[in-house]
Each structure stands twice: as C-alpha cells, then as structure tokens.
Motif scaffolding. Structure first.
Motif, PDB file in Angstrom:
ATOM      1  N   ALA A 108      -8.373   1.248  11.858  1.00  0.00           N
ATOM      2  CA  ALA A 108      -8.985   2.163  10.899  1.00  0.00           C
ATOM      3  C   ALA A 108      -7.973   3.143  10.309  1.00  0.00           C
ATOM      4  O   ALA A 108      -8.167   3.655   9.200  1.00  0.00           O
ATOM      5  N   ASP A 109      -6.878   3.390  10.999  1.00  0.00           N
ATOM      6  CA  ASP A 109      -5.852   4.303  10.486  1.00  0.00           C
ATOM      7  C   ASP A 109      -5.174   3.764   9.239  1.00  0.00           C
ATOM      8  O   ASP A 109      -4.518   4.503   8.515  1.00  0.00           O
ATOM      9  N   GLY A 110      -5.332   2.462   9.000  1.00  0.00           N
ATOM     10  CA  GLY A 110      -4.719   1.852   7.833  1.00  0.00           C
ATOM     11  C   GLY A 110      -5.564   1.925   6.578  1.00  0.00           C
ATOM     12  O   GLY A 110      -5.219   1.309   5.573  1.00  0.00           O
ATOM     13  N   TYR A 111      -6.648   2.668   6.634  1.00  0.00           N
ATOM     14  CA  TYR A 111      -7.555   2.784   5.493  1.00  0.00           C
ATOM     15  C   TYR A 111      -7.528   4.206   4.962  1.00  0.00           C
ATOM     16  O   TYR A 111      -7.624   5.161   5.725  1.00  0.00           O
ATOM     17  N   ASN A 112      -7.451   4.325   3.652  1.00  0.00           N
ATOM     18  CA  ASN A 112      -7.316   5.641   3.027  1.00  0.00           C
ATOM     19  C   ASN A 112      -8.645   6.240   2.580  1.00  0.00           C
ATOM     20  O   ASN A 112      -8.775   7.466   2.527  1.00  0.00           O
ATOM     21  N   TYR A 113      -9.586   5.393   2.236  1.00  0.00           N
ATOM     22  CA  TYR A 113     -10.844   5.880   1.682  1.00  0.00           C
ATOM     23  C   TYR A 113     -12.016   5.197   2.378  1.00  0.00           C
ATOM     24  O   TYR A 113     -11.971   3.995   2.657  1.00  0.00           O
TER      25      TYR A 113
END
Length: 124
Positions: A108-113
């Motif tokens: 989930a840390d790889g998602y910005n929005y």
C-alpha cells in the motif's frame, strides 16, 4: 486535484457477485497502475488485486484468485473489480488506489492516491 471514487459495494448473500468501480480524475490515468485493497474491522489493510497501466498484467491474492478479477478502461479512466462467489470472509471496506508507477504493487505504500472506500458485506 486528483479524485478517486469507488462505488458498487453493498450487502449480499454468500455466493452472490458484485462489481466494484473506481473512477479517477485529475491525472493521466493510463500512465499509472491501479490496485484494490480491503480492510476488515480489526485487521490491517490488505492487497486484493493490482493491474498495470496498460491493463495486460495483473496480480491477485491467493484467497480470492479465481473468484475476483481486476480490469481497467483507460478511455473512461476507470478500474473495476469483479467479485464472484462472495464469502463472509470477503466482508470489508474496499479501497481503490492509484499507484506511483506503471507497474502494479502489492504494498500500500506504493500508492499515492486513495478513495474513501466502498463497503462490501457478505452475510446470510
């Protein structure tokens, strides 16, 4: 301003199907991978399925493989999660995320929005 809006959740019985939708605006949608995550009460958010920017590569967690299918429509700036044969353990708040790159990620840390989520409840 980037907006991510999920829809399609609801209360269903075991064995039923739902199709979640995710509408994205405010960025070049076709350049970014998308992912679906879920969070059940008292549990951490977990990866459900991801799709790369072109839509030709996907990944799905083992517990839903064969039942859930992710897809996207780059012309409509939308992503989808088709969920079949739903089970009570699928009950959760489902989130759609826009990744920081073109390749899908399970972290989930790889998602910005993120959207606000759509509730899926599976109960007899």
């Amino acid at each position: 301003q980037v907006q991510v809006v999920e829809s399609g959740g609801g209360l269903v019985q075991p064995g039923d199907s739902l199709r979640l939708s995710c509408a994205v605006s405010g960025l070049p949608f076709k350049n970014y991978a998308m992912g679906w995550f879920r969070q059940a009460p008292g549990k951490e958010r977990e990866f459900v399925s991801g799709i790369n920017s072109r839509g030709d590569a996907t990944s799905t967690r083992n517990s839903v493989a064969g039942r859930f299918t992710i897809s996207r429509d780059n012309d409509k700036n939308m992503a989808f999660l088709q969920m079949n044969t739903l089970q009570p353990e699928d009950t959760a708040l489902y989130y759609c995320g826009v990744a920081s790159s073109s390749g899908y990620l399970s972290d989930a840390d790889g998602y910005n929005y993120w959207g606000q989520g759509t509730q899926v409840t599976v109960s007899a």
